[in-house]
Design an enzyme around this catalytic site. Structure first.
Site, PDB file in Angstrom:
ATOM      1  N   ARG A  46      -4.056 -12.263   7.310  1.00 42.19           N
ATOM      2  CA  ARG A  46      -3.440 -12.479   5.985  1.00 42.19           C
ATOM      3  C   ARG A  46      -4.293 -11.826   4.904  1.00 42.19           C
ATOM      4  O   ARG A  46      -3.796 -11.305   3.921  1.00 42.19           O
ATOM      5  CB  ARG A  46      -3.246 -13.984   5.706  1.00 42.19           C
ATOM      6  N   ASP A 170       9.379   0.467 -11.231  1.00 46.00           N
ATOM      7  CA  ASP A 170       9.925   0.327  -9.877  1.00 46.00           C
ATOM      8  C   ASP A 170      10.397   1.723  -9.469  1.00 46.00           C
ATOM      9  O   ASP A 170      11.364   2.245 -10.022  1.00 46.00           O
ATOM     10  CB  ASP A 170      11.070  -0.688  -9.885  1.00 46.00           C
ATOM     11  N   LYS A 195      13.601   0.723   1.627  1.00 46.30           N
ATOM     12  CA  LYS A 195      14.574   1.763   1.320  1.00 46.30           C
ATOM     13  C   LYS A 195      14.081   3.118   1.851  1.00 46.30           C
ATOM     14  O   LYS A 195      13.913   3.278   3.042  1.00 46.30           O
ATOM     15  CB  LYS A 195      14.855   1.768  -0.182  1.00 46.30           C
TER      16      LYS A 195
HETATM   17  C1  PLP Z   1      15.882  -3.290  -2.707  1.00 42.43           C
HETATM   18  C2  PLP Z   1      15.178  -3.184  -3.987  1.00 42.43           C
HETATM   19  C3  PLP Z   1      14.200  -4.122  -4.356  1.00 42.43           C
HETATM   20  C4  PLP Z   1      13.855  -5.314  -3.486  1.00 42.43           C
HETATM   21  O1  PLP Z   1      13.331  -4.930  -2.268  1.00 42.43           O
HETATM   22  P1  PLP Z   1      13.475  -5.781  -0.890  1.00 42.43           P
HETATM   23  O2  PLP Z   1      12.700  -4.969   0.063  1.00 42.43           O
HETATM   24  O3  PLP Z   1      14.940  -5.862  -0.591  1.00 42.43           O
HETATM   25  O4  PLP Z   1      12.906  -7.115  -1.157  1.00 42.43           O
HETATM   26  C5  PLP Z   1      13.542  -3.935  -5.556  1.00 42.43           C
HETATM   27  N1  PLP Z   1      13.839  -2.898  -6.365  1.00 42.43           N
HETATM   28  C6  PLP Z   1      14.782  -1.988  -6.054  1.00 42.43           C
HETATM   29  C7  PLP Z   1      15.062  -0.871  -6.989  1.00 42.43           C
HETATM   30  C8  PLP Z   1      15.476  -2.102  -4.860  1.00 42.43           C
HETATM   31  O5  PLP Z   1      16.426  -1.198  -4.550  1.00 42.43           O
END
Ligand code: PLP
Length: 378
Positions: A46, A170, A195
């Protein structure tokens, strides 16, 4: 090293005694101590694991940061990031954020005394107008999901610097292959590694990269405490996924341009949103700050019936949430990702029952287009 080489060799080239070219997966919960007071540098997974450290190092180098932390999901990374702020803090955020982030802000951040104010961050004046004495950060996504608005990262960085705010970006949609916000002045970059980084729709992951090692230390402390770290096997899947990031992003973009152009020719389609179109309102900003336009296309059909028919009729393309993988996916933001966004906000953004979002994959573009073609109602 150029970025496509970094994707392959970014975490360094030092095989263990076996010479294994693929870094081993340290599938262990704990590490034995050599003697009292002596450690290998690893104690408990962890707090730290060699495979996870490899993944972190790779993302750190790709984004040009000073430190990175790998999380079990993108939302775990967003959640750890929000723990940096004390009650009474005010944060300005893009008004078209990922639905999960909006949900986290309204259910958890607000409860923790952090006030989130949404602004159209593609309009710099809108941001300045929202700054207050207790504003601590600017949280942006660019391009946004699903309306693909682009925010000028360098301009935001200038405002953030002037007002001592943290600029958080992000960067899930474009990945470091196409956009490196830290080099444009951002302080923190967040990823859903689920993604494009993982890239195969087969694992969940999240990353936070920072320019400042103090921030990363705080983030690691939070992560170790709450236990939202990425598992060794998933870390390895991300490393493996990133080896082909450059190839995938190039192919996805090439396909996206063709699919977006084709959608424009359809009479059942009222408007097509793609950042690579020259008539996209922030086309010039995209060209300046990014090396590519990515693989997300949103479009509005002329009726809800047409949208539903397409979703029901696609054969090769999956009607599924998520994005950024090898396989083309189509989603219905109105019912899926954005169902929790207040109706008024959704309507204002044009996310209605006629609106669809495509995440273009790496298949042959002819096959993507013919699947869409047969899915459109006669
Ligand atoms: C999918 C996504 C998230 C969250 O990610 P997870 O891996 O599903 O928790 C955050 N920001 C964006 C732009 C996303 O497409």
């Amino acid at each position: 090293m150029k970025i496509d080489t970094v994707c392959v060799h970014g975490m360094g080239n030092s095989p263990d005694y076996t010479g294994a070219v693929s870094a081993p997966i340290y599938q262990t919960a704990t590490f034995a101590h050599i003697a009292v007071g002596e450690s290998t540098g690893f104690d408990y997974s962890r707090a730290g694991n060699p495979t996870r450290e490899n993944a972190e190092e790779l993302i750190r180098v790709l984004e040009g940061g000073d430190g990175a932390a790998a999380f079990s999901t993108g939302m775990a990374a967003v959640s750890a990031c929000m723990e940096l702020f004390s009650p009474g803090s005010h944060i300005i955020a893009s008004d078209d954020l990922y639905g999960g982030s909006v949900r986290l802000f309204s259910h958890i951040s607000v409860k923790n005394g952090v006030e989130i104010e949404y602004a159209d961050t593609s309009n710099i004046q809108d941001i300045s107008a929202c700054i207050k004495k207790n504003t601590k950060a600017l949280y942006i996504e660019t391009p946004t999901n699903p309306t693909l608005q682009v925010t000028d990262i360098a301009a935001c960085a200038a405002i953030a610097k002037q007002n001592s705010l943290l600029l958080i970006v992000d960067n899930t949609f474009l990945t470091p292959y196409f956009q490196r916000p830290l080099l444009l002045g951002a302080d923190i970059v967040i990823h859903s590694g689920t993604k494009y980084l993982g890239g195969h729709n087969d694992t969940l992951a999240g990353f936070l990269v920072a320019k400042d090692t103090d921030i990363i230390e705080k983030i690691r402390f939070i992560e170790t405490m709450v236990g939202s770290c990425l598992s060794p096997f998933d870390s390895w899947l991300i490393i493996r996924g990133i080896k082909t990031l450059a190839l995938r992003m190039e192919k996805i973009e090439e396909n996206s341009k063709k699919v977006a152009e084709w959608l424009k020719t359809r009479k059942e389609v009222k408007r097509v949103l793609y950042t690579g179109f020259e008539d996209h309102p922030q086309y010039e900003i995209s060209k300046r700050q990014s090396d590519g336009f990515g693989g997300i296309i949103s479009f509005e059909t002329t009726s809800a019936e047409i949208a539903v028919t397409i979703l029901n009729n696609v054969k090769m393309i999956y009607f599924a949430e998520s994005l950024g993988g090898t396989d083309t996916l189509i989603t219905y933001p109105f019912l899926q990702t954005h169902a929790d966004v207040p109706e008024k906000v959704r309507e204002m953004k044009g996310i209605n029952d006629r609106f669809l979002r495509l995440s273009v994959g790496i298949e042959n573009s002819d096959d993507i287009i013919s699947d869409l073609e047969q899915a459109f109602p006669l």
